[in-house]
Scaffold this motif. Structure first.
Motif, PDB file in Angstrom:
ATOM      1  N   ARG A 158      40.738  11.743 -23.802  1.00 44.57           N
ATOM      2  CA  ARG A 158      39.543  10.897 -23.817  1.00 44.57           C
ATOM      3  C   ARG A 158      39.555   9.829 -22.720  1.00 44.57           C
ATOM      4  NH1 ARG A 158      37.989  14.738 -26.804  1.00 44.57           N
ATOM      5  NH2 ARG A 158      37.734  14.498 -29.045  1.00 44.57           N
ATOM      6  N   GLY A 159      40.611   9.843 -21.880  1.00 46.00           N
ATOM      7  CA  GLY A 159      40.710   8.806 -20.847  1.00 46.00           C
ATOM      8  C   GLY A 159      39.853   9.083 -19.631  1.00 46.00           C
ATOM      9  N   GLY A 160      39.393  10.322 -19.477  1.00 44.27           N
ATOM     10  CA  GLY A 160      38.548  10.613 -18.328  1.00 44.27           C
ATOM     11  C   GLY A 160      38.610  12.056 -17.876  1.00 44.27           C
ATOM     12  N   PHE A 163      41.734  16.629 -20.131  1.00 42.88           N
ATOM     13  CA  PHE A 163      42.771  17.663 -20.114  1.00 42.88           C
ATOM     14  C   PHE A 163      43.221  17.957 -21.558  1.00 42.88           C
ATOM     15  CE2 PHE A 163      47.054  19.353 -19.620  1.00 42.88           C
ATOM     16  CZ  PHE A 163      46.843  20.298 -18.616  1.00 42.88           C
ATOM     17  N   LYS A 168      49.391  19.385 -22.620  1.00 46.25           N
ATOM     18  CA  LYS A 168      50.192  18.292 -22.037  1.00 46.25           C
ATOM     19  C   LYS A 168      51.455  18.065 -22.875  1.00 46.25           C
ATOM     20  CE  LYS A 168      47.996  14.669 -20.265  1.00 46.25           C
ATOM     21  NZ  LYS A 168      47.267  13.397 -20.123  1.00 46.25           N
ATOM     22  N   ASN A 185      47.844   4.819 -22.443  1.00 47.71           N
ATOM     23  CA  ASN A 185      47.046   4.173 -21.414  1.00 47.71           C
ATOM     24  C   ASN A 185      45.947   3.344 -22.085  1.00 47.71           C
ATOM     25  OD1 ASN A 185      45.459   3.491 -19.247  1.00 47.71           O
ATOM     26  ND2 ASN A 185      45.595   5.499 -18.263  1.00 47.71           N
ATOM     27  N   ASP A 187      44.525   0.677 -20.538  1.00 43.39           N
ATOM     28  CA  ASP A 187      44.042  -0.191 -19.456  1.00 43.39           C
ATOM     29  C   ASP A 187      42.518  -0.358 -19.525  1.00 43.39           C
ATOM     30  OD1 ASP A 187      44.969  -1.770 -17.234  1.00 43.39           O
ATOM     31  OD2 ASP A 187      43.778  -0.455 -15.960  1.00 43.39           O
ATOM     32  N   GLU A 188      41.865   0.594 -20.113  1.00 38.28           N
ATOM     33  CA  GLU A 188      40.397   0.578 -20.348  1.00 38.28           C
ATOM     34  C   GLU A 188      39.615  -0.188 -19.282  1.00 38.28           C
ATOM     35  OE1 GLU A 188      38.615  -0.819 -24.198  1.00 38.28           O
ATOM     36  OE2 GLU A 188      37.880   1.239 -24.241  1.00 38.28           O
ATOM     37  N   GLY A 189      39.672   0.354 -18.061  1.00 41.42           N
ATOM     38  CA  GLY A 189      39.055  -0.345 -16.945  1.00 41.42           C
ATOM     39  C   GLY A 189      37.588  -0.017 -16.719  1.00 41.42           C
ATOM     40  N   TYR A 273      42.031  -2.087 -11.547  1.00 41.56           N
ATOM     41  CA  TYR A 273      41.399  -0.865 -12.053  1.00 41.56           C
ATOM     42  C   TYR A 273      42.293   0.346 -11.806  1.00 41.56           C
ATOM     43  CZ  TYR A 273      37.901   2.769 -12.797  1.00 41.56           C
ATOM     44  OH  TYR A 273      37.221   3.863 -13.258  1.00 41.56           O
ATOM     45  N   ILE A 274      42.954   0.370 -10.672  1.00 40.24           N
ATOM     46  CA  ILE A 274      43.745   1.536 -10.305  1.00 40.24           C
ATOM     47  C   ILE A 274      44.945   1.723 -11.239  1.00 40.24           C
ATOM     48  CG2 ILE A 274      45.291   0.459  -8.565  1.00 40.24           C
ATOM     49  CD1 ILE A 274      43.525   3.917  -8.423  1.00 40.24           C
ATOM     50  N   ASN A 312      48.747   9.342 -22.500  1.00 43.16           N
ATOM     51  CA  ASN A 312      47.485   9.618 -23.176  1.00 43.16           C
ATOM     52  C   ASN A 312      46.695   8.339 -23.384  1.00 43.16           C
ATOM     53  OD1 ASN A 312      48.634  12.360 -25.205  1.00 43.16           O
ATOM     54  ND2 ASN A 312      46.917  12.394 -23.793  1.00 43.16           N
ATOM     55  N   LEU A 391      32.740   5.262 -11.809  1.00 47.34           N
ATOM     56  CA  LEU A 391      32.793   6.466 -10.985  1.00 47.34           C
ATOM     57  C   LEU A 391      31.875   7.550 -11.531  1.00 47.34           C
ATOM     58  CD1 LEU A 391      36.695   6.584 -10.646  1.00 47.34           C
ATOM     59  CD2 LEU A 391      35.068   5.400  -9.171  1.00 47.34           C
ATOM     60  N   GLY A 493      41.276  10.002  -8.201  1.00 52.19           N
ATOM     61  CA  GLY A 493      39.885   9.950  -8.629  1.00 52.19           C
ATOM     62  C   GLY A 493      39.109   8.733  -8.158  1.00 52.19           C
ATOM     63  N   LEU A 494      39.768   7.660  -7.778  1.00 51.60           N
ATOM     64  CA  LEU A 494      38.982   6.482  -7.380  1.00 51.60           C
ATOM     65  C   LEU A 494      38.169   6.796  -6.122  1.00 51.60           C
ATOM     66  CD1 LEU A 494      37.966   3.644  -7.646  1.00 51.60           C
ATOM     67  CD2 LEU A 494      40.061   2.785  -6.665  1.00 51.60           C
TER      68      LEU A 494
HETATM   69  C1  LIG Z   1      40.795   5.270 -10.907  1.00 47.72           C
HETATM   70  C2  LIG Z   1      41.141   5.764 -12.272  1.00 47.72           C
HETATM   71  C3  LIG Z   1      41.170   4.878 -13.348  1.00 47.72           C
HETATM   72  C4  LIG Z   1      41.513   5.335 -14.615  1.00 47.72           C
HETATM   73  N1  LIG Z   1      41.508   4.439 -15.645  1.00 47.72           N
HETATM   74  C5  LIG Z   1      41.869   4.863 -16.890  1.00 47.72           C
HETATM   75  C6  LIG Z   1      41.924   3.945 -17.972  1.00 47.72           C
HETATM   76  O1  LIG Z   1      41.608   2.752 -17.834  1.00 47.72           O
HETATM   77  N2  LIG Z   1      42.307   4.413 -19.180  1.00 47.72           N
HETATM   78  C7  LIG Z   1      42.656   5.739 -19.380  1.00 47.72           C
HETATM   79  O2  LIG Z   1      43.024   6.098 -20.473  1.00 47.72           O
HETATM   80  N3  LIG Z   1      42.603   6.626 -18.374  1.00 47.72           N
HETATM   81  C8  LIG Z   1      42.230   6.220 -17.135  1.00 47.72           C
HETATM   82  N4  LIG Z   1      42.214   7.123 -16.113  1.00 47.72           N
HETATM   83  C9  LIG Z   1      42.629   8.521 -16.382  1.00 47.72           C
HETATM   84  C10 LIG Z   1      44.163   8.652 -16.329  1.00 47.72           C
HETATM   85  O3  LIG Z   1      44.564   8.879 -15.002  1.00 47.72           O
HETATM   86  C11 LIG Z   1      44.677   9.816 -17.193  1.00 47.72           C
HETATM   87  O4  LIG Z   1      43.920  10.959 -16.916  1.00 47.72           O
HETATM   88  C12 LIG Z   1      44.612   9.535 -18.688  1.00 47.72           C
HETATM   89  O5  LIG Z   1      45.217   8.303 -19.020  1.00 47.72           O
HETATM   90  C13 LIG Z   1      45.328  10.646 -19.429  1.00 47.72           C
HETATM   91  O6  LIG Z   1      45.162  10.490 -20.819  1.00 47.72           O
HETATM   92  P1  LIG Z   1      44.249  11.486 -21.661  1.00 47.72           P
HETATM   93  O7  LIG Z   1      44.675  12.887 -21.320  1.00 47.72           O
HETATM   94  O8  LIG Z   1      44.524  11.154 -23.078  1.00 47.72           O
HETATM   95  O9  LIG Z   1      42.832  11.230 -21.257  1.00 47.72           O
HETATM   96  C14 LIG Z   1      41.836   6.699 -14.816  1.00 47.72           C
HETATM   97  C15 LIG Z   1      41.792   7.588 -13.745  1.00 47.72           C
HETATM   98  C16 LIG Z   1      41.441   7.128 -12.487  1.00 47.72           C
HETATM   99  C17 LIG Z   1      41.403   8.101 -11.358  1.00 47.72           C
END
Ligand SMILES: Cc1cc2nc3c(=O)[nH]c(=O)nc-3n(C[C@H](O)[C@H](O)[C@H](O)COP(=O)(O)O)c2cc1C
Ligand code: SF4
Length: 515
Positions: A158-160, A163, A168, A185, A187-189, A273-274, A312, A391, A493-494
């Protein structure tokens, strides 16, 4: 007289959104007014139900559930007591049974089932509301069977990137190593997103349980939650919950007598954010500057401190307890196509009823914007929405019937990302939004690769020329070529996804670039 005449339980959220709208003062005013009236009241500081436009939403336990009142201000408290709200009495702010409010009732709450209902950091309350049933079942399963449940559920990250979580986990489980890690993760940016925060503030044990199950599945004994430092309330809630989990043996050297070990701690990010990108996050967790690591190797093979690591998102991990409790098949029955389960949608921006909506994949954008959101807060027509963070693509009205489904979004060159939706009315200037996407990329770029580091800055300059009408056709072609280079040549991805907001704005709102 002079004796306590009523014993009542009142719920006032401690969620950051509710606090920003005055919940702390409302809670105190209720305590003070009860004291003055010599009424015995227990005030529970719950999480939010996610109906942010009703916050502070005060709930009272009544015989058939909970009666709601909102949005409540300090000035309303006296009249609420006069109206006998402690017994669910009638009042202009009365909303009736909270779970019957259409915005709430229509939802399918799996991950957020407890948020707003329970006391967030009470382990006793968590267990009383089905908490730790998933872990207790997982303890009796083999690691392969735990992973099978997660794979069968169809859960995708659910992070983006969406996958498949089961794949994984299997990669980490299969990687031979003495030390493995589970990292979350948090960071929830993304702009307009707050689901992770609401879950961590409102039901932190759910994330802790999900991480513990993940650890058992892959053989990890150490875990970290990488939390953005802008979330102090989530930080406190997580630390309190982790301490309680240790005390009762749900974390530590011998989890509930199973002989399995898992230690968990929170680490704070410094606000970039990165650092939400997983490899940057790992660098940051190791105490280094948040920069992208080239892949391969994948973090699942060589992650934190070079060891196999699960990374995750909060929502992915918080979906795991119910999957283990009720089985992968149960979870899979929600959703459409390859998007299984529920999505936690965050509705923000210029919208009348913003908040958190958990619904099975397949609900359309239009239903979310109008049935839930009620249109814009300004009362003007919705012109564009950005889905999936900074994005994500800008979508026009003609695409509002797109179902929230990873593949359907990918087919229209858009992404669902973390499920954030930001609404704009017809006063928005889409050329400025396109410029902002490039500026955001320039500001947040880690600098590791040229298409993003240089491309974003040049992109802002070229977009300024488009906007000011200098040789517009030439510069628009240049922007398209630049987007192509960034999309295909960026390391992460940025830079790679910044073309989405830029090109969607150009494609769907060309009139804004020709003024
Ligand atoms: C620029 C950028 C910022 C990201 N920021 C976040 C974020 O804040 N939180 C997050 O969970 N995933 C973020 N992601 C996705 C992570 O790289 C990663 O795919 C994710 O943490 C994997 O967890 P998931 O499989 O549970 O989604 C970001 C990706 C990119 C390219
Ligand atoms: S795309 Fe940007 S953020 Fe990503 S590695 Fe390249 S410079 Fe860093």
């Amino acid at each position: 007289m002079g004796e306590a005449i009523v014993t009542a339980t009142v719920f006032v959220p401690r969620d950051a959104a509710a606090l920003s709208l005055g919940a702390e003062d409302v809670a105190q005013a209720i305590v003070d007014e009860a004291k003055t009236r010599k009424i015995d009241v227990t005030v529970v500081r719950n999480g939010t139900r996610g109906m942010v436009w009703l916050e502070p939403l005060v709930e009272v336990a009544v015989s058939n559930g909970r009666a709601g009142y909102g949005p409540v201000s300090v000035n309303d408290v006296r009249s609420l007591f006069d109206a006998d709200f402690l017994k669910g009495g009638k009042h202009p702010l009365g909303l009736g049974p909270v779970e019957e409010i259409p915005y709430f009732k229509k939802q399918e709450r799996l991950t957020f089932a407890r948020v707003g209902l329970t006391h967030p950091v009470s382990l006793e309350d968590y267990i009383a509301h089905d908490g730790y049933q998933g872990l207790m079942r997982a303890i009796g399963l083999t690691p392969a069977d735990i992973i099978k449940e997660v794979t069968d559920s169809g859960l995708r990250g659910r992070g983006g990137a969406a996958f498949p979580t089961g794949i994984k986990w299997k990669t980490v489980a299969d990687a031979p190593a003495d030390q493995k890690y589970v990292t979350c993760n948090a960071d929830e940016g993304d702009s307009g997103t707050f689901a992770d925060r609401m879950l961590m503030e409102g039901d932190p044990f759910c994330l802790i349980e999900g991480m513990t199950i993940a650890a058992l599945a892959v053989g990890a004994t150490e875990g970290y939650i990488y939390l953005r430092c802008e979330y102090p309330h989530a930080h406190r809630a997580l630390n309190t919950a982790i301490e309680a989990a240790y005390k009762e043996g749900y974390l530590g050297e011998n989890i509930r007598g199973s002989g399995k070990k898992f230690n968990l701690a929170v680490r704070l990010g410094a606000g970039a954010y990165i650092c939400g990108e997983e490899t940057s996050m790992l660098e940051s967790l190791e105490g280094k500057r948040g920069e992208i690591r080239p892949r391969p190797p994948l973090p699942a093979i060589k992650g934190l401190f070079g060891q196999p690591t699960i990374v995750n998102n909060v929502m992915s991990l918080a979906s795991v307890p119910i999957i283990l409790q009720k089985g992968g098949e149960f979870y899979k029955n929600f959703g459409v196509g390859r998007s299984r389960g529920t999505l936690t949608i965050q509705l923000a921006g210029n919208v009348k009823r913003g908040g958190l909506i958990e619904q099975a994949f397949g609900v359309t954008l239009r239903e979310i914007l109008y049935d839930y959101g009620g249109g814009t807060a300004s009362g003007r027509p919705i012109r564009a929405v950005q889905v999936g963070g900074p994005l994500g693509a800008y979508l026009p009205e003609s695409q509002f019937d797109t179902p929230l489904d990873y593949e359907a979004f990918s087919n229209i060159n858009a992404l669902l990302g973390h499920g954030g939706i930001v609404v704009f009315d017809d006063t928005v200037d889409m050329a400025q939004m396109a410029r902002y996407a490039l500026e955001f990329c320039a500001l947040e770029s880690c600098g590791k690769c040229t298409p993003c580091r240089i491309g974003s800055t040049r992109g802002v300059e070229v977009m300024d020329r488009v906007i000011s009408g200098q040789n517009r056709e030439f510069h628009l072609t240049l922007i398209e070529e630049l987007c192509d280079t960034m999309f295909n040549g960026s390391l992460c991805g940025l830079g790679g996804l910044t073309p989405y907001p830029v090109q969607s704005a150009l494609r769907h709102f060309p009139e804004d670039f020709a003024k």
